[in-house]
Write a protein that holds these residues in place. Structure first.
Motif, PDB file in Angstrom:
ATOM      1  N   LEU A 193     -52.155-141.677   0.751  1.00 26.10           N
ATOM      2  CA  LEU A 193     -51.734-140.240   1.035  1.00 26.10           C
ATOM      3  C   LEU A 193     -51.765-139.299   2.272  1.00 26.10           C
ATOM      4  CD1 LEU A 193     -51.046-138.650  -2.359  1.00 26.10           C
ATOM      5  CD2 LEU A 193     -49.437-139.262  -1.224  1.00 26.10           C
ATOM      6  N   PHE A 279     -40.388-142.004  -9.845  1.00 28.68           N
ATOM      7  CA  PHE A 279     -41.020-142.986  -9.208  1.00 28.68           C
ATOM      8  C   PHE A 279     -40.293-144.188  -9.991  1.00 28.68           C
ATOM      9  CE2 PHE A 279     -44.294-142.068 -12.300  1.00 28.68           C
ATOM     10  CZ  PHE A 279     -44.805-144.093 -13.285  1.00 28.68           C
ATOM     11  N   TRP A 301     -39.884-134.289  -5.715  1.00 32.04           N
ATOM     12  CA  TRP A 301     -40.883-135.767  -5.415  1.00 32.04           C
ATOM     13  C   TRP A 301     -40.644-136.867  -5.665  1.00 32.04           C
ATOM     14  CZ3 TRP A 301     -45.676-133.123  -7.032  1.00 32.04           C
ATOM     15  CH2 TRP A 301     -45.958-131.385  -5.984  1.00 32.04           C
ATOM     16  N   ILE A 303     -41.704-140.720  -5.647  1.00 32.25           N
ATOM     17  CA  ILE A 303     -43.214-141.873  -5.006  1.00 32.25           C
ATOM     18  C   ILE A 303     -42.281-143.486  -4.789  1.00 32.25           C
ATOM     19  CG2 ILE A 303     -45.490-142.724  -5.122  1.00 32.25           C
ATOM     20  CD1 ILE A 303     -45.711-139.975  -7.481  1.00 32.25           C
ATOM     21  N   ASP A 304     -42.457-143.467  -3.742  1.00 32.46           N
ATOM     22  CA  ASP A 304     -41.395-145.089  -3.410  1.00 32.46           C
ATOM     23  C   ASP A 304     -42.039-145.160  -2.000  1.00 32.46           C
ATOM     24  OD1 ASP A 304     -39.457-147.182  -4.345  1.00 32.46           O
ATOM     25  OD2 ASP A 304     -39.961-146.774  -2.652  1.00 32.46           O
ATOM     26  N   HIS A 318     -40.627-136.845  -0.250  1.00 34.94           N
ATOM     27  CA  HIS A 318     -40.908-138.390  -0.563  1.00 34.94           C
ATOM     28  C   HIS A 318     -42.036-138.583  -0.394  1.00 34.94           C
ATOM     29  CE1 HIS A 318     -39.936-142.346   1.359  1.00 34.94           C
ATOM     30  NE2 HIS A 318     -40.235-143.175  -0.412  1.00 34.94           N
ATOM     31  N   PHE A 319     -42.860-139.491  -1.184  1.00 31.83           N
ATOM     32  CA  PHE A 319     -44.134-139.755  -0.608  1.00 31.83           C
ATOM     33  C   PHE A 319     -44.101-141.246  -0.399  1.00 31.83           C
ATOM     34  CE2 PHE A 319     -44.884-135.715  -3.479  1.00 31.83           C
ATOM     35  CZ  PHE A 319     -46.288-135.209  -2.514  1.00 31.83           C
ATOM     36  N   PRO A 323     -46.340-145.715  -6.681  1.00 32.77           N
ATOM     37  CA  PRO A 323     -47.072-144.396  -7.657  1.00 32.77           C
ATOM     38  C   PRO A 323     -48.964-144.680  -7.722  1.00 32.77           C
ATOM     39  CG  PRO A 323     -45.401-145.948  -8.358  1.00 32.77           C
ATOM     40  CD  PRO A 323     -45.816-146.374  -7.127  1.00 32.77           C
ATOM     41  N   PHE A 326     -50.720-142.920  -5.256  1.00 32.59           N
ATOM     42  CA  PHE A 326     -50.316-141.350  -5.433  1.00 32.59           C
ATOM     43  C   PHE A 326     -51.739-140.860  -6.594  1.00 32.59           C
ATOM     44  CE2 PHE A 326     -48.623-137.895  -7.208  1.00 32.59           C
ATOM     45  CZ  PHE A 326     -47.767-137.632  -6.164  1.00 32.59           C
TER      46      PHE A 326
END
Length: 553
Positions: A193, A279, A301, A303-304, A318-319, A323, A326
């Motif tokens: 991140l 996610f 949001w 997470i992938d 998009h992160f 996971p 994150f």
């Protein structure tokens, strides 16, 4: 060791070995003979022979689903290749490493009227991550393309296609390796991140009293338990999990449709999240998708590491990390905030459980009752494969023991390869495998039983309601001849003769008592694969399911 005499075939085989590809599923043919000879003669590969290419591809998908390693499927030229497409599309959307190696005719034989010849180059272009269209001779350029294809399948977790032209003679062999093949390094970067993102988005989190985390398909043990435990303690956070998430906590809501179907408009508004975090793989529940598309959160949001689908039409961030990464970086910045969001959901969820039990206690035998009996009877520590359509939707209404690993082909949500995938998964799984499937999906993929690899302890629970029962519970259903013929696929077929032909044990059930007896027999039998066929009332299932949702209020 025996090698194919054709240098290009040697290069492919040696590069596959160098890259760690171990499982090879081969569909018999002639044009792919150099590859077949090379793979089967090399003890570094485990080879399987499956004649039906569509079944072969889903069988390979099941192996890759379990091992998390790329699996190669090998076929001859012509229409054989096209039968790989459904499984390849599933691999694309489920992020499963999958390598198609197709033998082809030389370019001068294409479109001149030669047999078993089609335009094979780039045939999967819409759903493959890379297409290696090789030239006929071994070369450094071909080696680079082969390496790149396999590297991408591994690093980006998806399907690739290697198309290989071979000229006759095809069956000649040699005892000497004649190529100096090139192997390129595979580099998978670690993803973290951004610090600025942590500050900005943790601030949003800490200002929000209503945060909904919705989790789709995940591999077992993919998420560290310590992060789940921390999420479970935050009063402003509600965690909804699908059956395929393989995640468990007493505070998580695992029967999503049971919870939200009876909501009134005012309840939807009251429970509308400010932040939605998702996610995992594809979401099964249509009702939760409808809820979040109509009552949109302010922020979504996802997470992938690789992809972010805008499933609800409101994706804001998009992160691109795993996971676990994150939560490792993000949760230390999360602060407690006063909120009754979780407790409100939990109160309703507990009320629904009471109503759920009351309805199931008095409902007559039907699909819903059958699933209650089946899912409560499952042995611990098994692998459960569930087919698409009605089966996975019914399964989402019930609790499943946390020791059970659950899988379903939700990438494309098709019925076409569930049995083949389950068998492939069962071949490499260390756990016994049970498949719960519907009659249409089972009949559609009946060639899945046409192979020599079905484990002795493989079990199929087949729910036969005489047709595509899911169409009866969709809006617009009317009892007409057109509906029964063209939507429901009404039939009077059973699996009895298929079981005999493929030498599987077979039993039937048609009520609660016979189902419980049949399940006992099913789990006791481990010397041969077995089918337990459960007959439910075609005309009653939809009414009893709709009444179930009404009774939850």
């Amino acid at each position: 060791m025996v090698y194919p005499k054709i240098p290009l075939a040697q290069s492919i085989i040696e590069i596959c070995h160098a890259k760690g590809v171990q499982s090879i599923i081969i569909s018999p043919g002639s044009r792919n003979a150099p590859l077949t000879i090379g793979f089967t003669s090399n003890p570094n590969f485990t080879c399987y022979s499956i004649a039906d290419e569509r079944c072969a591809a889903f069988f390979a998908l099941g192996i890759a689903q379990q091992t998390k390693k790329p699996v190669a499927v090998v076929c001859t030229s012509g229409s054989a290749l096209l039968n790989y497409y459904p499984a390849l599309a599933e691999a694309f959307y489920s992020q499963i490493p999958f390598i198609v190696i197709s033998a082809d005719r030389p370019s001068d034989k294409i479109d001149i009227g030669d047999g078993q010849t089609i335009r094979q180059e780039n045939v999967f272009i819409n759903h493959s991550l890379f297409n290696a269209n090789l030239t006929e001779d071994a070369s450094e350029e071909n080696d680079v393309s082969i390496n790149e294809a396999i590297n991408i399948a591994i690093a980006q977790r998806g399907p690739v296609h290697i198309n290989v032209p071979f000229e006759e003679p095809l069956y000649e062999t040699t005892n000497e390796l004649s190529v100096n093949f090139k192997v390129t390094d595979l580099v998978i970067p670690q993803r973290f991140l951004d610090v600025d993102d942590i500050i900005v988005f943790s601030t949003l989190w800490n200002q929000s009293q209503k945060i909904l985390i919705l989790i789709g398909e995940c591999s077992p043990n993919a998420i560290e338990q310590k992060w789940l435990e921390k999420l479970a303690l935050i009063p402003s956070v509600v965690v909804m999990i699908e059956t395929t998430s393989n995640l468990h906590d007493s505070s998580f809501i695992n029967n999503i449709d049971t919870l939200i179907t009876p909501f009134s408009p005012s309840e939807f508004l009251e429970l509308q999240p400010r932040i939605l975090i998702t996610f995992g793989g594809m979401i099964v529940s249509k009702r939760v998708k409808t809820f979040l598309r109509k009552y949109k959160p302010r922020h979504h949001w996802h997470i992938d590491e690789l992809r972010a689908y805008d499933t609800f039409g409101i994706l804001t961030k998009h992160f691109p990390v795993a996971p676990n990464q994150f939560f490792k970086q993000f949760l230390p910045f999360v602060k407690g905030i006063k909120s009754d969001y979780k407790s409100s959901f939990q109160t309703i969820h507990n009320q629904r459980k009471i109503k759920h039990g009351e309805y199931l206690a008095q409902v007559p035998f039907c699909d819903l009752k059958a699933f209650e009996i089946i899912l409560s009877s499952l042995p611990n520590d098994i692998q459960l494969q569930i087919s698409n359509s009605s089966a996975i939707r019914y399964a989402q209404l019930f609790d499943i023991d946390k020791s059970i690993e659950v899988f379903c082909n939700r990438g494309t949500s098709g019925i076409d390869g569930s049995t083949s995938t389950a068998i492939g998964a069962g071949v490499v799984s260390k756990k016994p495998t049970v498949l719960i499937t519907g009659d249409i999906g089972f009949l559609y993929d009946s060639n899945a039983l046409w192979n020599n690899y079905i484990p002795k302890n493989f079990k199929i629970i087949l729910i036969n309601n005489g047709g595509g029962g899911i169409f009866r519970i969709l809006p617009g259903h009317q009892e007409t001849e057109t509906f029964n013929t063209y939507f429901e696929t009404s039939h009077c077929l059973t699996a009895e003769h298929l079981s005999k032909m493929y030498q599987l044990d077979y039993a039937i059930a048609s009520d609660g008592t016979s189902l419980k007896k049949g399940l006992t027999k099913l789990y006791e039998q481990n010397e041969r694969p077995m089918i337990l066929e459960v007959f439910t009332p075609t005309r009653e299932n939809d009414k009893l399911l709709l009444n179930y949702f009404k009774a939850l209020v």
